[in-house]
Design an enzyme around this catalytic site. Structure first.
Site, short mmCIF file in Angstrom:
data_model
loop_
_atom_site.label_atom_id
_atom_site.label_comp_id
_atom_site.label_asym_id
_atom_site.label_seq_id
_atom_site.Cartn_x
_atom_site.Cartn_y
_atom_site.Cartn_z
N GLY A 1 33.10 12.28 96.28
CA GLY A 1 32.20 11.53 95.42
C GLY A 1 32.86 10.92 94.20
O GLY A 1 32.20 10.43 93.30
N GLU B 1 38.35 18.75 102.92
CA GLU B 1 37.80 17.93 101.85
C GLU B 1 38.34 18.41 100.51
O GLU B 1 37.80 19.38 99.94
CB GLU B 1 36.27 18.03 101.84
CG GLU B 1 35.62 17.65 103.14
CD GLU B 1 34.18 17.23 102.95
OE1 GLU B 1 33.87 16.09 103.28
OE2 GLU B 1 33.37 18.02 102.44
N LYS C 1 23.51 14.51 102.13
CA LYS C 1 23.28 15.34 100.94
C LYS C 1 21.78 15.32 100.54
O LYS C 1 20.93 15.21 101.41
CB LYS C 1 24.17 14.88 99.78
CG LYS C 1 25.64 14.77 100.17
CD LYS C 1 26.55 14.73 98.98
CE LYS C 1 27.95 14.39 99.44
NZ LYS C 1 28.96 14.64 98.44
N GLU D 1 30.05 21.76 97.72
CA GLU D 1 28.91 21.79 96.78
C GLU D 1 28.12 23.08 96.96
O GLU D 1 27.60 23.64 95.99
CB GLU D 1 28.03 20.54 97.00
CG GLU D 1 28.73 19.29 96.47
CD GLU D 1 28.37 18.00 97.18
OE1 GLU D 1 27.36 17.95 97.90
OE2 GLU D 1 29.13 17.02 97.03
N SER E 1 35.56 10.62 99.69
CA SER E 1 35.57 9.18 99.39
C SER E 1 36.09 8.33 100.54
O SER E 1 36.80 7.34 100.31
CB SER E 1 36.36 8.92 98.10
OG SER E 1 35.74 9.58 97.00
N ASN F 1 27.17 12.95 105.91
CA ASN F 1 26.45 13.99 105.17
C ASN F 1 25.58 13.27 104.14
O ASN F 1 26.09 12.74 103.16
CB ASN F 1 27.48 14.91 104.49
CG ASN F 1 26.82 15.88 103.52
OD1 ASN F 1 25.61 16.09 103.56
ND2 ASN F 1 27.64 16.48 102.66
N HIS G 1 30.09 23.61 102.72
CA HIS G 1 30.44 22.43 101.93
C HIS G 1 30.79 22.87 100.51
O HIS G 1 30.19 23.81 99.98
CB HIS G 1 29.25 21.45 101.92
CG HIS G 1 29.62 20.11 101.36
ND1 HIS G 1 29.72 19.88 100.01
CD2 HIS G 1 29.95 18.94 101.97
CE1 HIS G 1 30.09 18.61 99.82
NE2 HIS G 1 30.23 18.03 100.99
C1 PEP Z 1 31.04 14.91 101.50
O1 PEP Z 1 29.90 14.99 101.09
O2 PEP Z 1 31.43 15.76 102.30
C2 PEP Z 1 31.90 13.82 101.02
C3 PEP Z 1 33.13 13.77 101.46
O3 PEP Z 1 31.36 12.93 100.12
P1 PEP Z 1 31.97 11.49 99.69
O4 PEP Z 1 32.32 10.76 100.97
O5 PEP Z 1 30.86 10.82 98.94
O6 PEP Z 1 33.18 11.74 98.86
#
Ligand code: PEP
Length: 256
Positions: free
Chosen positions: A173, A167, A12, A97, A214, A10, A95
């Site tokens: 992040g 997640e 973003k 976010e 992460s 992703n 997601h």
């Molecule tokens: C994500 O954007 O779905 C995500 C898991 O980000 P990160 O790997 O940076 O934590």
């Protein structure tokens, strides 16, 4: 048939068109020949067309990061399923976010899933709890409710076409991760058991589950070996050829 592992990136809100194409071309080379695993990248909307062209005929699929449910109309700033389908196969839906900053709810997530399926897209649906919910011991109930909301009025046949990405919001992040054992337990109890109650065990067992939060080259193997985890949704570490490639290769090596 077993669940085919699936790792998606992703991107973003990162990368201009030129930067996105450069990354896509690098991944096309570095990931060439991998067939044991499904692979995809999800660039921003502005780069979808160019990245799709750059990856055409390769083993790396392309997805959008979001989509509205109507086919067309007065919805300024949105992408319709027809537009997404023109350019790619996958679409990330819900997601955290988008839920946190753009008002998405279990209901809008459900509408988007239905629209994506109606247009033959492959949705990657994100669920996960906040730090407060985690600390309060509410994870299983909360994620279970997200699942019930996301899958409302979706048939068993359609349910099998979804990929779910568990997640934990506090792990996205931040450099923190759930332990692989804990992620596996949540996926079993809050996700797969709920799906089994909705659709029966066979359908529940057929649905792929990614872990996200992460994921990096050094921790990918520990997640992919867990029985419930079929891959990863990767944010930050998907923005460079080297780190995304190392995640995929480390996962491949760890697979039985
Ligand atoms: C994500 O954007 O779905 C995500 C898991 O980000 P990160 O790997 O940076 O934590």
């Amino acid at each position: 048939m077993g669940r085919k592992p699936f790792i998606a990136g992703n991107w973003k809100m990162h990368k201009t068109v030129a930067e996105a194409v450069e990354l896509a071309q690098g991944l096309r080379r570095s990931l060439a020949g991998i067939t044991e695993m499904e692979l995809a990248v999800c660039p921003t909307a502005t780069a979808l067309h160019a990245v799709s062209e750059a990856l055409k005929g390769s083993n790396v699929g392309v997805g959008a990061q979001n989509m509205y449910w109507e086919e067309q109309g007065a919805f300024t700033g949105e992408l319709s399923p027809l537009m997404v389908k023109d350019l790619c196969r996958y679409v990330i839906i819900g997601h955290s976010e988008r839920r946190a900053y753009f008002g998405e709810t279990d209901e809008t997530v459900n509408r988007k899933i239905k629209a994506a399926l109606a247009h033959g897209l492959s949705p990657i649906v994100c669920i996960g709890e906040s730090l407060e919910q985690n600390r309060a011991g509410e994870t299983v109930d909360f994620v279970g409710e997200q699942i019930r909301g996301a899958f409302a009025d979706i048939s068993a046949e359609d349910a099998r076409k979804l990929t779910l990405a568990y997640e934990p919001i506090w792990a996205i992040g931040t450099g923190l991760t759930a332990t692989p054992e804990e992620a596996d337990r949540i996926i079993r109890t809050a996700i797969r058991d709920v799906l089994a109650s909705l659709y029966g065990a066979a359908t529940a067992e057929a649905i792929r589950m990614q872990y996200g939060g992460s994921v990096k080259p050094h921790n990918m193997a520990a997640f992919i070996v867990m029985p419930e985890i079929d891959g990863a949704l990767v944010g930050g570490a998907s923005l460079k050829v080297d780190s995304f490639t190392a995640i995929v290769r480390n996962a491949l090596e760890a697979l039985p």
